[in-house]
Scaffold this motif. Structure first.
Motif, mmCIF file in Angstrom:
data_model
loop_
_atom_site.group_PDB
_atom_site.id
_atom_site.type_symbol
_atom_site.label_atom_id
_atom_site.label_comp_id
_atom_site.label_asym_id
_atom_site.label_seq_id
_atom_site.Cartn_x
_atom_site.Cartn_y
_atom_site.Cartn_z
ATOM 1 N N UNK A 172 0.817 -1.202 0.000
ATOM 2 C CA UNK A 172 0.000 0.000 0.000
ATOM 3 C C UNK A 172 0.858 1.263 0.000
ATOM 4 N N UNK A 173 1.924 1.254 0.796
ATOM 5 C CA UNK A 173 2.836 2.393 0.824
ATOM 6 C C UNK A 173 3.516 2.580 -0.522
ATOM 7 N N UNK A 174 3.935 1.473 -1.130
ATOM 8 C CA UNK A 174 4.609 1.523 -2.420
ATOM 9 C C UNK A 174 3.696 2.103 -3.498
ATOM 10 N N UNK A 175 2.453 1.653 -3.528
ATOM 11 C CA UNK A 175 1.516 2.145 -4.532
ATOM 12 C C UNK A 175 1.157 3.614 -4.293
ATOM 13 N N UNK A 176 1.097 4.014 -3.043
ATOM 14 C CA UNK A 176 0.755 5.400 -2.722
ATOM 15 C C UNK A 176 1.858 6.353 -3.166
ATOM 16 N N UNK B 247 6.404 -0.544 -8.501
ATOM 17 C CA UNK B 247 7.150 0.657 -8.144
ATOM 18 C C UNK B 247 8.351 0.295 -7.265
ATOM 19 N N UNK B 248 9.138 1.325 -6.919
ATOM 20 C CA UNK B 248 10.433 1.065 -6.304
ATOM 21 C C UNK B 248 10.469 1.185 -4.785
ATOM 22 N N UNK B 249 9.690 2.097 -4.207
ATOM 23 C CA UNK B 249 9.886 2.502 -2.806
ATOM 24 C C UNK B 249 8.697 2.112 -1.943
#
Length: 243
Positions: A124-128, A146-148
């Motif tokens: 969820x954090x990565x997609x946000x 995504x990367x982060x």
């Protein structure tokens, strides 16, 4: 009056060894949260601009220092941080920690749920945030999303933490049965090896060109926060004889 004093002393002695461990776990959570929030703020600021200098430097260095043999080793190492292996390791950690069949099954289910929930929050954090990866032409292995923060770095750190906790708990049970004390050198050695393995998985992602170094650091910080919260919850919620 003396009876009340004795009861209070017994309560303090029962809670004494636990409180420092809770404070240690919450301290790790606090440090991890501060670091993760700070790193996230920096990444978000630079997301639509230039790459962070530390990321550019580490990425450029990796592109010029990865001979074929090292790339092969990095691919093998990075493969241990994804797929079925992490979830099998979580189950193994739970089975290791339990005193009997009932506890082993419960701990295995709990460890697996802990890992799955951590992965869901990380995703969820990565997609946000939606941070792009390095250029595809620089990749030396497959990657997606995504990367982060780095999924491999997060997962391997969580695996290492679960296994270290399980092995340490098992060692404490053995010492309790033997009425012994002190720390096992073997347990400490295993903890160091697992930590080195988790670090190697994270750095392999930078070497293979699929992550920025701050992605990996963020994954480690996220894992520290999640492990610290889990440790604090266990110390607070479970009876002393089950910790």
């Amino acid at each position: 009056m003396s009876g009340e004093t004795s009861a209070m002393e017994q309560t303090r002695s029962a809670e004494g060894p636990v409180a420092p461990r809770i404070r240690t776990a919450l301290g790790a959570v606090l440090i991890g949260v501060v670091g993760l929030l700070g790193l996230t703020a920096v990444v978000l600021t630079a997301r639509h601009g230039s790459v962070l200098p530390i990321d550019r430097a580490a990425h450029t260095w990796s592109l010029h220092h990865r001979p074929a043999a090292l790339v092969t080793v990095a691919r093998v190492v990075t493969a241990t941080g994804t797929g079925v292996f992490p979830y099998a390791a979580a189950v193994a950690a739970g089975l290791t920690a339990g005193r009997d069949i009932r506890h082993r099954l419960a701990y295995a289910a709990g460890a697996l749920a802990f890992l799955l929930l951590g992965q869901a929050l990380r995703f969820g954090l990565m997609e946000t945030i939606g941070r792009p990866r390095p250029a595809v032409g620089d990749w030396a292995t497959h990657a997606s999303g995504f990367a982060f923060p780095s999924g491999h770095a997060t997962t391997s750190a969580l695996m290492a933490g679960l296994l270290v906790a399980a092995i340490g708990h098992r060692a404490r049970l053995r010492r309790a049965r033997a009425a012994g004390s002190g720390r096992s050198i073997g347990t400490a050695a295993v903890a160091v090896l697992l930590g080195c393995w988790a670090a190697a998985v994270g750095m392999s992602r930078v070497l293979l060109g699929v992550h920025w170094v701050t992605d990996v650091v963020a994954g480690w910080l996220f894992a520290a926060v999640w492990l610290g919260l889990g440790a604090a919850l266990i110390r607070t919620a479970l009876p002393a004889h089950q910790r």
